[in-house]
Every structure is written in structure tokens, then in C-alpha cells.
Design a protein around this motif. Structure first.
Motif, PDB file in Angstrom:
ATOM      1  N   ARG A 125       0.721  -1.494  -0.206  1.00 63.83           N
ATOM      2  CA  ARG A 125      -0.068   0.012   0.090  1.00 63.83           C
ATOM      3  C   ARG A 125       1.205   1.348   0.254  1.00 63.83           C
ATOM      4  O   ARG A 125       1.828   0.870   1.003  1.00 63.83           O
ATOM      5  CB  ARG A 125      -0.583   0.237   0.904  1.00 63.83           C
ATOM      6  CG  ARG A 125      -1.778   1.031   1.323  1.00 63.83           C
ATOM      7  CD  ARG A 125      -2.543   1.036   2.522  1.00 63.83           C
ATOM      8  NE  ARG A 125      -2.962  -0.297   2.920  1.00 63.83           N
ATOM      9  CZ  ARG A 125      -4.379  -0.235   3.141  1.00 63.83           C
ATOM     10  NH1 ARG A 125      -5.338   1.010   3.037  1.00 63.83           N
ATOM     11  NH2 ARG A 125      -5.228  -1.781   3.036  1.00 63.83           N
ATOM     12  N   SER A 200      -9.971  -1.005  16.217  1.00 64.58           N
ATOM     13  CA  SER A 200      -9.340   0.193  15.194  1.00 64.58           C
ATOM     14  C   SER A 200      -8.851   0.182  13.889  1.00 64.58           C
ATOM     15  O   SER A 200      -9.106   0.087  13.715  1.00 64.58           O
ATOM     16  CB  SER A 200      -7.368  -0.909  15.459  1.00 64.58           C
ATOM     17  OG  SER A 200      -7.229  -1.865  16.796  1.00 64.58           O
ATOM     18  N   GLN A 203      -9.953   0.101   8.627  1.00 64.37           N
ATOM     19  CA  GLN A 203      -9.477  -1.326   8.601  1.00 64.37           C
ATOM     20  C   GLN A 203      -9.728  -2.316   9.294  1.00 64.37           C
ATOM     21  O   GLN A 203     -10.207  -3.297   8.844  1.00 64.37           O
ATOM     22  CB  GLN A 203      -8.123  -0.848   8.774  1.00 64.37           C
ATOM     23  CG  GLN A 203      -6.959  -1.909   7.462  1.00 64.37           C
ATOM     24  CD  GLN A 203      -7.757  -1.783   5.884  1.00 64.37           C
ATOM     25  OE1 GLN A 203      -8.087  -0.548   5.434  1.00 64.37           O
ATOM     26  NE2 GLN A 203      -7.820  -2.559   5.253  1.00 64.37           N
ATOM     27  N   GLN A 204      -9.831  -1.997  10.627  1.00 64.89           N
ATOM     28  CA  GLN A 204      -9.925  -3.709  11.769  1.00 64.89           C
ATOM     29  C   GLN A 204     -11.610  -3.624  11.156  1.00 64.89           C
ATOM     30  O   GLN A 204     -11.730  -5.400  11.358  1.00 64.89           O
ATOM     31  CB  GLN A 204     -10.172  -3.315  13.022  1.00 64.89           C
ATOM     32  CG  GLN A 204     -10.533  -4.875  14.088  1.00 64.89           C
ATOM     33  CD  GLN A 204      -9.889  -4.762  15.043  1.00 64.89           C
ATOM     34  OE1 GLN A 204      -9.538  -3.891  15.457  1.00 64.89           O
ATOM     35  NE2 GLN A 204      -9.046  -5.879  16.010  1.00 64.89           N
ATOM     36  N   ASP A 207     -11.716  -6.165   8.007  1.00 68.85           N
ATOM     37  CA  ASP A 207     -10.900  -7.120   8.246  1.00 68.85           C
ATOM     38  C   ASP A 207     -12.293  -8.016   9.288  1.00 68.85           C
ATOM     39  O   ASP A 207     -11.861  -9.019   8.193  1.00 68.85           O
ATOM     40  CB  ASP A 207      -9.799  -6.906   9.186  1.00 68.85           C
ATOM     41  CG  ASP A 207      -8.618  -8.184   9.128  1.00 68.85           C
ATOM     42  OD1 ASP A 207      -9.012  -8.990   7.862  1.00 68.85           O
ATOM     43  OD2 ASP A 207      -8.610  -8.670   9.933  1.00 68.85           O
ATOM     44  N   ARG A 211     -13.246 -11.137   7.629  1.00 66.87           N
ATOM     45  CA  ARG A 211     -13.565 -12.859   8.277  1.00 66.87           C
ATOM     46  C   ARG A 211     -14.749 -13.584   8.616  1.00 66.87           C
ATOM     47  O   ARG A 211     -13.966 -15.277   8.465  1.00 66.87           O
ATOM     48  CB  ARG A 211     -12.411 -12.443   9.413  1.00 66.87           C
ATOM     49  CG  ARG A 211     -11.238 -12.306   9.053  1.00 66.87           C
ATOM     50  CD  ARG A 211     -10.245 -12.359   9.942  1.00 66.87           C
ATOM     51  NE  ARG A 211      -9.689 -13.798  10.326  1.00 66.87           N
ATOM     52  CZ  ARG A 211      -8.311 -14.161  11.186  1.00 66.87           C
ATOM     53  NH1 ARG A 211      -8.047 -12.860  12.061  1.00 66.87           N
ATOM     54  NH2 ARG A 211      -8.210 -14.613  11.611  1.00 66.87           N
ATOM     55  N   ILE A 212     -15.601 -13.209   9.594  1.00 66.81           N
ATOM     56  CA  ILE A 212     -16.922 -13.469   9.972  1.00 66.81           C
ATOM     57  C   ILE A 212     -18.108 -14.306   9.000  1.00 66.81           C
ATOM     58  O   ILE A 212     -18.252 -14.966   9.013  1.00 66.81           O
ATOM     59  CB  ILE A 212     -17.590 -12.506  10.785  1.00 66.81           C
ATOM     60  CG1 ILE A 212     -15.907 -12.651  12.032  1.00 66.81           C
ATOM     61  CG2 ILE A 212     -18.440 -12.918  11.809  1.00 66.81           C
ATOM     62  CD1 ILE A 212     -16.163 -11.515  12.950  1.00 66.81           C
ATOM     63  N   ARG A 232      -9.025  -4.532  -0.762  1.00 71.87           N
ATOM     64  CA  ARG A 232      -7.318  -5.210  -0.158  1.00 71.87           C
ATOM     65  C   ARG A 232      -7.732  -6.080   1.041  1.00 71.87           C
ATOM     66  O   ARG A 232      -7.212  -6.941   0.996  1.00 71.87           O
ATOM     67  CB  ARG A 232      -7.082  -4.045   0.385  1.00 71.87           C
ATOM     68  CG  ARG A 232      -6.348  -3.222  -0.504  1.00 71.87           C
ATOM     69  CD  ARG A 232      -5.228  -2.312  -0.786  1.00 71.87           C
ATOM     70  NE  ARG A 232      -3.989  -3.045  -0.144  1.00 71.87           N
ATOM     71  CZ  ARG A 232      -2.716  -2.747  -0.812  1.00 71.87           C
ATOM     72  NH1 ARG A 232      -2.892  -2.192  -1.886  1.00 71.87           N
ATOM     73  NH2 ARG A 232      -1.854  -3.052  -0.563  1.00 71.87           N
ATOM     74  N   ALA A 237      -8.619 -11.762   2.680  1.00 80.58           N
ATOM     75  CA  ALA A 237      -9.187 -12.954   3.201  1.00 80.58           C
ATOM     76  C   ALA A 237      -9.224 -13.687   2.425  1.00 80.58           C
ATOM     77  O   ALA A 237      -9.699 -14.595   2.776  1.00 80.58           O
ATOM     78  CB  ALA A 237     -10.356 -12.090   3.462  1.00 80.58           C
ATOM     79  N   PRO A 339      -6.742  10.880  12.072  1.00 80.14           N
ATOM     80  CA  PRO A 339      -6.933   9.544  11.314  1.00 80.14           C
ATOM     81  C   PRO A 339      -5.234   9.100  12.603  1.00 80.14           C
ATOM     82  O   PRO A 339      -5.813   7.549  12.726  1.00 80.14           O
ATOM     83  CB  PRO A 339      -5.333   9.688  10.129  1.00 80.14           C
ATOM     84  CG  PRO A 339      -5.802  11.377   9.485  1.00 80.14           C
ATOM     85  CD  PRO A 339      -6.301  11.886  10.870  1.00 80.14           C
ATOM     86  N   SER A 340      -4.557   9.590  12.931  1.00 81.85           N
ATOM     87  CA  SER A 340      -3.719   8.182  14.445  1.00 81.85           C
ATOM     88  C   SER A 340      -4.630   7.934  14.957  1.00 81.85           C
ATOM     89  O   SER A 340      -4.161   7.104  16.233  1.00 81.85           O
ATOM     90  CB  SER A 340      -2.596   8.920  13.755  1.00 81.85           C
ATOM     91  OG  SER A 340      -2.769  10.135  15.165  1.00 81.85           O
ATOM     92  N   ARG A 342      -6.972   6.010  15.083  1.00 82.53           N
ATOM     93  CA  ARG A 342      -7.353   4.464  15.028  1.00 82.53           C
ATOM     94  C   ARG A 342      -8.377   4.522  15.871  1.00 82.53           C
ATOM     95  O   ARG A 342      -8.407   3.352  16.674  1.00 82.53           O
ATOM     96  CB  ARG A 342      -6.745   3.951  15.249  1.00 82.53           C
ATOM     97  CG  ARG A 342      -4.720   4.375  14.862  1.00 82.53           C
ATOM     98  CD  ARG A 342      -5.379   4.497  13.101  1.00 82.53           C
ATOM     99  NE  ARG A 342      -5.224   3.142  12.449  1.00 82.53           N
ATOM    100  CZ  ARG A 342      -6.135   3.229  11.859  1.00 82.53           C
ATOM    101  NH1 ARG A 342      -6.486   4.424  10.822  1.00 82.53           N
ATOM    102  NH2 ARG A 342      -6.151   2.092  11.111  1.00 82.53           N
ATOM    103  N   GLN A 363      -8.341 -10.720  18.498  1.00 85.16           N
ATOM    104  CA  GLN A 363      -7.530 -10.563  17.437  1.00 85.16           C
ATOM    105  C   GLN A 363      -5.777  -9.454  17.871  1.00 85.16           C
ATOM    106  O   GLN A 363      -5.514  -9.222  17.103  1.00 85.16           O
ATOM    107  CB  GLN A 363      -8.337 -10.031  16.122  1.00 85.16           C
ATOM    108  CG  GLN A 363      -8.740 -11.164  14.926  1.00 85.16           C
ATOM    109  CD  GLN A 363      -9.358 -10.225  14.217  1.00 85.16           C
ATOM    110  OE1 GLN A 363      -9.050  -9.506  13.098  1.00 85.16           O
ATOM    111  NE2 GLN A 363     -10.563 -11.564  13.845  1.00 85.16           N
ATOM    112  N   THR A 364      -6.936  -8.578  18.365  1.00 86.70           N
ATOM    113  CA  THR A 364      -6.217  -7.489  19.273  1.00 86.70           C
ATOM    114  C   THR A 364      -6.571  -7.206  20.226  1.00 86.70           C
ATOM    115  O   THR A 364      -6.303  -6.402  21.345  1.00 86.70           O
ATOM    116  CB  THR A 364      -7.213  -6.064  18.838  1.00 86.70           C
ATOM    117  OG1 THR A 364      -8.461  -6.100  18.277  1.00 86.70           O
ATOM    118  CG2 THR A 364      -6.655  -5.788  16.545  1.00 86.70           C
TER     119      THR A 364
END
Lengths: 492, 492
Positions: A125, A200, A203-204, A207, A211-212, A232, A237, A339-340, A342, A363-364
Motif C-alpha cells: 500500500r 482499530s 480497517q479492522q 477485516d 473473516r466472519i 484489499r 481474506a 487518522p492516527s 485509529r 485479534q487485538t
């Protein structure tokens, strides 16, 4: 009694005065290396700590500390009354061993997972920076840092330690409530706080959905052109990607309806199609919801910058219109705060809350609690709505400036604009080479996103996507002047 | 000309004075619901905004704002010179629709992924709190909040906006460098900063390893008993779990060596086996490395609380001993700073850095930059090492108090202790029912982790795992007194 190695054997051991490298540690490492590379053979008796200390010009305690560590780790062994020896039971094949350089072959020869293979096929990216025309970055200088810092500092007084320990993976309850109030009031989302999962960033959220909701090999539909992050997340995935073209009313349903194997999920940006800007009207929304319900297809509604509509109020969410639990609504604070930070969130159908919570936990774990608490306070105290109102005026003015400046680009470009968002898409007329323009702009320090990069299939539009929120009016004007020059004099 | 609906049809529309609900929004929602539930049929002409404003006792602009929004969203349409109508092209089958309650059947009937099925089979993780004897929480009150806050506040001055935008997924460079220096110096890890990937706690580090290094259905080996978080991350990624018993030298290699299908990866805690506390000696480390290299098996070395060795210095890492790129070293700041910080890291073989960076980027993007920057400053300025030294003394004293208090439990328990870490494992002697003890303790507000829960297979030890770091000396003494009472008088 065994004879000890003479201390003169250690005269090559040079100690450094660097205060970062403790003397005992230097001795420890030197002896360890001598054992590992076979210089000190198993069973060899070492000089006494006293003799070695004199030789090395350090205190005896320093040598003892190094010996102790080597004894604890099994490099040396101590025999009562007879001294310290290199351990005899060290595996033969380890000695001698070249600890200094280790082989590069192993990792490459081990096979990684299918997930890694999917990832590996994707380009790295581009780290978009925060400079003029970068896409997706809000006005960072206009952020009320003082208020934010004050809220951040006030938290310790109200029980910081409770925010330092473990916390719930689904999110900090006051933040879930603040988000629920906000999306209900401003986005007509139908939900309560229990349906919110803090993530997060967006993006999370993507994701987790990828996945689910689907297995690798199943189909996911996306808009074409569309948000690269979604494509992406789904590709990595293992999804088969089906692209659906868009028009000035957003995603066109035809591709979906004609497909033999309907997708398991579809990712849409109905409030403000990314990046071309269309708003999906009511009749198409209803058609999409009906089709998705019939086909048992999940809809992921990404409401990424819905806060910024300038000519009309933001359109209500698709989620609030759905009569079945088929829409997963996602939002993010990246564009309305920064942005940061998150922080993103999902509004889930109640039946999915438990499984998403479990996945988030595995995951996190929890999202940083202190950040969540500051954001919750920022919302509760009304700063969030005030900041949004200020940014709406700020960005509206910037958009106006940008649109005016872009008028002189009309011989080369068509502007896609719907009076919303934080970016503008310029579509090149035939005959203009996007690659050349982007490269030329780069030499002039204007890092634009090429419009073609938002396409997945072969049919691509060419052009530029310009983020304007984090640029000043002056930067916008001079940036467009540079683009104008590059288009007018493509050879330089 | 079509006749408008009389305004009296809207007299049921009650507006609230709640300042959180804008009047225009209330009118918008009421009209929208009337369209969606079929009360206002397609093609119906609405009263004029002026007439409706008088009926509702609001300003005409308020009604116009509601109409505008409904027009923008496609619920209404305006015909020049003849007024405002309910849109005619609304799909028939949507009207009437019960927007108020939406069906619960959809989500349940749609099939989720295999990943979701794996997750669903797992019990919900116990949210361990931060009370006496909770496991894995450091002394939160002893954390130097003032210094941390000062560093946090100083950052804006040195360029906050650069920490607010996009950043590198692999981590903030000064933090990667600080970690690289730290693990090289204090854990004898062989690495440079480019091999470090910052993660959202150890949990994301584990999840990344599970997804990248193996496919679902392949085998992963773990210690028995062992860290539940690792077992869960691996199981949820679809791994077949192989358990390897431990003794007082840590993981026993026999199960691995006998297995027909060697695992793709093995998760170990060699510095301080979790939760029983063994330290793996040098010869077994070498044997493990040799075996794993032969079998092309990755080793994940979790060095979770290696900082806390009280009787000797911490043992050097397995990673630093390995001559092949087969060891992935993971660390976390949860236990040395605080859990909700959510910072962990991986030290990767150079060949794996790119693929892990990509996966990190796709899964959560960058870890919050401000948090990373504060942590980096905390390390660079020496506060980290000072805090560690203070905590080592703090926990050593607590461990001593706990061990002394536990002496009176010797009729019922054996203590597993190696003078390290932040917890102690008590193993019950035969005849004591762990379930009863845990339940009884719970009624007395002592929430202990049952030792059996660290086992995956059927053969389990029974007992208690006691975290002591976040408890005061007084709490430790009184907590053990309560355990003593419960063991002595099991029937209350």
C-alpha cells in the motif's frame, strides 16, 4: 584437581566504556561467545573470578555477576570446592557455531499460509502522506488540540487506573453510548449502544467482516471504482472479487442481478460513492436492500465521510431503511477527528454482536481505553458536534475554492463533484496520459492519487483524486496552478 | 391541479422540546415514517410548507428544511408550480413496511465463515478485572503517571500534526529503535530496528503469526498447561492444537519428536513457563532449536514477563541463540507499562518483515502514533529502565510476602515458584475440589484463576493462579488468609 585455563587466554577480551553496555554484560557475552564458538571446550576449567577480575581490571563482583548469569543459563557449571567449568553436557553439534551471522535460507524455504500468499500478490500500500491533495486526511491544524489535551489530562483525576487495566473488547461503554446517540440522531441509524463494536479504525472493521461473514473462495462485491482498503481487506481474506460499475446514482445493480452465484457480501458507500461522489437515491437503495435480502447477502455500508454534505444535509443511512438485519454499518473517526487516533466502529445486527466481540478479542483485544475515554468525553461535552460544524464550513470553503480553480482545467478534465466529502475526482479527457501527469506532478512535490488506482478490473478511468481538507486555500490554488501547467505543457 | 392532503391529517404529529432532537429532524422522521409505512401513498400531494408550519406551530423554514431533506433523499418530489408530492416511483413492495420492528430471522439464517464457527465453539473469554490476585496486571498505582502525562503533553509542541495523520503500519521508527536497543541489550535478541513490527498488544502479534505462518487445519504445538490467549488465537485461526506437557525445565520435547506430522509452529515461553514458572535450560533450548530447524517448524518465543526475575538476572532469549531464522520473538508493554496501552511487538526474521507489515496494514493499519511516540520518549529518556528497576523491587517484595503467607497453605497446596514473574501457581493436593474453592472465594470477592483452565487436554492439575503485582502487601496477606479459610473450612 583440573588445571584452570591461564588468565592470559582472556587478554583479547576488550571492555568498552560505553555506559549503555554494563561491564558484567560485556564479560557475559564474551564468555558466552567463546563457549558457543567452541573456543572454550566443554569441561574446561575457568580461571578464578579473582584472577579474571585482575586481568580485566574490573571489580571481582562484576566477574561474579557474569559467571552467575552463565551458570543460571547453563553455559557454565560449578563444582563445589573445585571451581567453575564450561558445562559438559552441551550438545556436540552446537559447537562450534557461527552465532555472528545466521543463515538466510530458512525463512524463505518454509511455506507460509494461503492468506500470506493472497497478501503477497498485492502491491504494498502506498503510504499516503499528509501533504497537499493527500486523500482522506482532515484539516489537522484546525483540530481543537487544547480541548483534547485538557480532556486527556482530566481523565487521571477521575480514575486513571481503571482505564489502564483490562477492558471490554467490544468497547468502552460511554463511547458506545455516545456513538449510538450520534448515529441515531444524525444518520438515522436504528440501533442501541449494545450493537456497537469499537474497532482499530475502519480497517479492522472491514477485516472482521471479511473473516466472519465469508469463507475464502466465496464472492464479495465491491463498487468499481471503489475504496482500495475494502478491496484489499476482502482480497486478502481470500474473497473472489466481483466489481459492480457505478453511475451518478452510485452502484448499479445489474451485475449483481445477472450473477449466477450471488456474493456473500457487498460493500457500498451509498451516502457518497467513493471516490466519484454519487449519492444513491431512495429507489435504488430499496432495490438493493430487497435484492440482498432475497439472496441472503450481507451489506456493508461504509459511511466514511457522510458528515460532510455542504449543499444539503447528509442523507439518512441505508441501515436505517433496512427492515431485515442485513446491513452492517461502519463509521470511523479518522476523517472527523484524525487518522492516527485509529478509532472506528461497526453497528451490527444484534445476532452478530457476540461473534464479532469474540473475534475482536482474539485479534487485538480491547482498543486503547484512554483514547476511547477521551473521545467519549469529547462527544459528550458537545465538542464533537461543534468541531463538525466548523469543519463543514471550513471544507465547504475549500471545496468552493478548488472547484473554481479547477474551471481552468476544463479543456483536459471533467470534474466529478456532488458538493460533499473531502476530495474531488478529476477525470481526464481522452489522450491524456495519467502516468505521465502523476510523475510530472511528483517532481513538483504534488502527490496526487491516480484515479485509475481505484479500479480493480481492466476498464479504468484516468484522472486524479484530490483531497482538499488538509490543504490551505493558498495551497489549493497553487496546487491547481501546478496541475494546470503540467496538463498544458506535458513535456515540461 | 391535484388536491393537497388537508393539514389536519398531521395533527397527530407531536413535536418534542428535547434540545437534542432538532425540530426539522423530528418532522423529517415523522413524514419519512408516514411514507415508509404506506400512510402517505405515492403521488399524494402534501400541504404547503406554510400551512404545515402553522399547524405544527414551527417556523416555515423548519418545515422547508425537512422537505428539502426528504426531497434530497427521494421520499418526496417537487413539481414546478404545483407543489410537493410523495415520490411515485417508490418500489411497491416496500409499502407498507413495518419499520418500527425489524425481523430477527435474517442474521441467524445466514451462514457465517468457518473462522466464525471456530470462534463460536470457544467460550467467551473471562474479562479478568483488576482486583486482588488478578493475573497479568502490573501495579497500576505505581506507574509514573506524571512523567507519562508530561511526555504526552510535550509532544504537540514538537509537531503533533505529524502524529495525527497517516503513519507506517510497521510502527513509529523511534519506537522500533528503542525496542531494538532494549531487547538487544537486556534480552540478547539479535536484531535491528527494521525487524520490529509494532502490534496492538501481544494478541495481534499472535493472530498475525497464526494467520501468516499456517493454514487452517495444520498443527500448532503449545505448552500444557499454557497461555490461554495463544491457544485461543491458534484455535480460532483453525489450527489443530497439539499439547506438549511441561516439567520443571519447561516444554518437554518428547511429544513433538514422536508426532508423525510435526507442527507448523510451536508456541513457547522459555524464560518463565506460563503459568508454572519453569525456566528452560540451555541444553533443552538447543535441542528445541535443532528439532524445529530439522522439521521446518517456526518457534514463537513469548517473552511475556521476562523482565521480572528476582533471584537471578533474566535468561537470554531463545531468539538470540538461534542460528537459523526460525524464531519469532514477541514482547508486550502490557506487563511492564500497562495493559490498556495495547502495545506489543514482534521481532521477525528479515524475510518475514514485508509480509507481516502488509498483514498489519490490512488488519488494523497503523497502531496509534501518539501512544507509540509517548512510549518511545519514555524509553529514550530512561524512564522505562527506571520504572522496571522500581517494579522489580516492588514485585520481589510482594512475591516474598505471598510466598511467606502461602506457607500456611502447605497442608492443601504445593507452590510452583521460580522467583520470577507477576504470578504464582498453587497446585492442590488430591481431594480438594477446585470448582468449590473458586466458587467459595468468589462469594468472598477473591476472583482467582483456576489452574485447570490453563490446560487444554483432559489431564489437568487443579489449583489457583494468583497474580500479585497489582495487589498491596495488605491485600496479599488478607487474600491468602481468606484462601486459607476456604481451604480449611470448605463447607463455609
Amino acid at each position: 584437581m583440573a588445571k584452570a585455563l591461564p588468565v592470559t587466554e582472556f587478554q583479547d577480551l576488550k571492555l568498552s566504556n560505553n555506559p549503555k553496555q554494563a561491564l558484567f554484560k560485556q564479560i557475559y557475552e564474551a564468555l558466552r561467545n567463546k563457549v558457543l564458538n567452541g573456543y572454550l571446550k566443554p569441561g574446561t576449567k575457568l580461571p578464578s573470578s579473582r584472577a579474571l577480575a585482575i586481568q580485566l581490571k574490573v571489580s571481582r563482583n562484576t566477574v561474579i555477576a557474569a559467571f552467575d548469569q552463565l551458570l543460571a543459563e547453563g553455559y557454565l557449571e560449578s563444582r563445589t570446592g573445585s571451581g567453575t567449568f564450561v558445562a559438559v553436557e552441551l550438545p556436540e553439534n552446537w559447537l562450534p557455531s557461527p552465532t555472528a551471522h545466521f543463515s538466510n535460507t530458512s525463512a524463505a524455504s518454509v511455506q507460509l499460509s494461503d492468506y500470506a500468499t493472497h497478501l503477497d500478490r498485492m502491491e504494498m500500500r502506498n503510504e499516503e502522506g499528509n501533504q497537499t491533495f493527500c486523500v482522506g486526511v482532515p484539516d489537522l491544524k484546525a483540530f481543537p488540540h487544547k480541548i483534547w489535551n485538557r480532556l486527556s489530562q482530566q481523565l487521571p483525576a477521575s480514575g486513571l487506573t481503571s482505564l489502564m487495566g483490562n477492558g471490554p473488547a467490544e468497547g468502552y461503554q460511554p463511547l458506545r453510548e455516545a456513538i449510538s446517540d450520534y448515529v441515531s440522531a444524525s444518520r438515522s441509524v436504528q440501533c442501541d449502544a449494545q450493537q456497537i463494536i469499537i474497532t482499530s479504525g475502519a480497517q479492522q472493521a472491514l477485516d472482521l467482516c471479511a473473516r466472519i461473514l465469508m469463507n475464502p473462495g466465496q464472492t464479495a462485491a465491491i463498487e468499481e471504482p471503489g475504496y482500495k482498503g475494502a478491496r484489499r481487506a476482502l482480497s486478502s481474506a481470500g474473497a473472489n472479487i466481483m466489481t459492480c460499475p457505478v453511475d451518478n446514482q452510485g452502484l448499479i445493480l445489474e451485475t449483481l442481478k445477472k450473477s449466477q452465484h450471488p456474493p456473500k457480501l457487498i460493500y457500498v458507500t451509498p451516502a457518497h460513492q467513493y471516490p466519484l461522489g454519487a449519492m444513491m437515491p431512495l429507489d435504488r437503495r430499496m432495490e438493493l436492500l430487497d435484492w440482498a435480502f432475497e439472496q441472503q447477502c450481507w451489506i456493508i455500508e461504509d459511511d466514511y465521510d457522510s458528515e460532510y454534505h455542504y449543499q444539503s444535509r447528509p442523507v439518512a443511512s441505508l441501515q436505517g431503511l433496512a427492515r431485515q438485519q442485513q446491513v452492517i454499518y461502519m463509521g470511523s473517526f479518522s476523517k472527523v477527528l484524525f487518522p492516527s487516533l485509529r478509532l472506528g466502529y461497526l453497528v451490527l445486527p444484534p445476532t452478530l454482536v457476540e461473534i464479532f466481540t469474540k473475534a475482536k478479542q482474539e485479534q487485538t483485544g480491547v482498543t486503547p481505553l484512554h483514547t476511547q475515554a477521551v473521545t467519549a468525553a469529547f462527544m459528550q461535552e458537545g465538542h464533537f458536534n461543534r468541531h463538525l460544524r466548523r469543519m463543514r464550513l471550513n471544507y465547504e470553503e475549500k471545496l468552493k475554492t478548488l472547484l473554481e480553480a479547477c474551471e481552468k482545467l476544463s479543456p483536459w478534465c471533467t470534474v466529478h463533484a456532488q458538493g460533499a466529502g473531502m476530495h474531488l475526482a478529476l477525470e481526464f479527457k481522452p489522450g491524456i496520459c495519467e502516468g505521465t501527469v502523476v510523475r510530472n506532478l511528483k517532481t513538483k512535490n504534488i502527490l496526487c492519487s491516480p484515479l485509475s488506482s481505484y479500479f480493480y478490473g481492466k476498464e479504468k478511468l484516468q484522472g486524479l483524486v484530490l483531497g482538499f481538507a488538509n490543504s490551505t486555500l493558498k495551497e489549493i490554488a497553487s496546487g491547481v496552478a501546478i496541475i494546470h501547467n503540467v496538463l498544458k505543457f506535458p513535456d515540461g
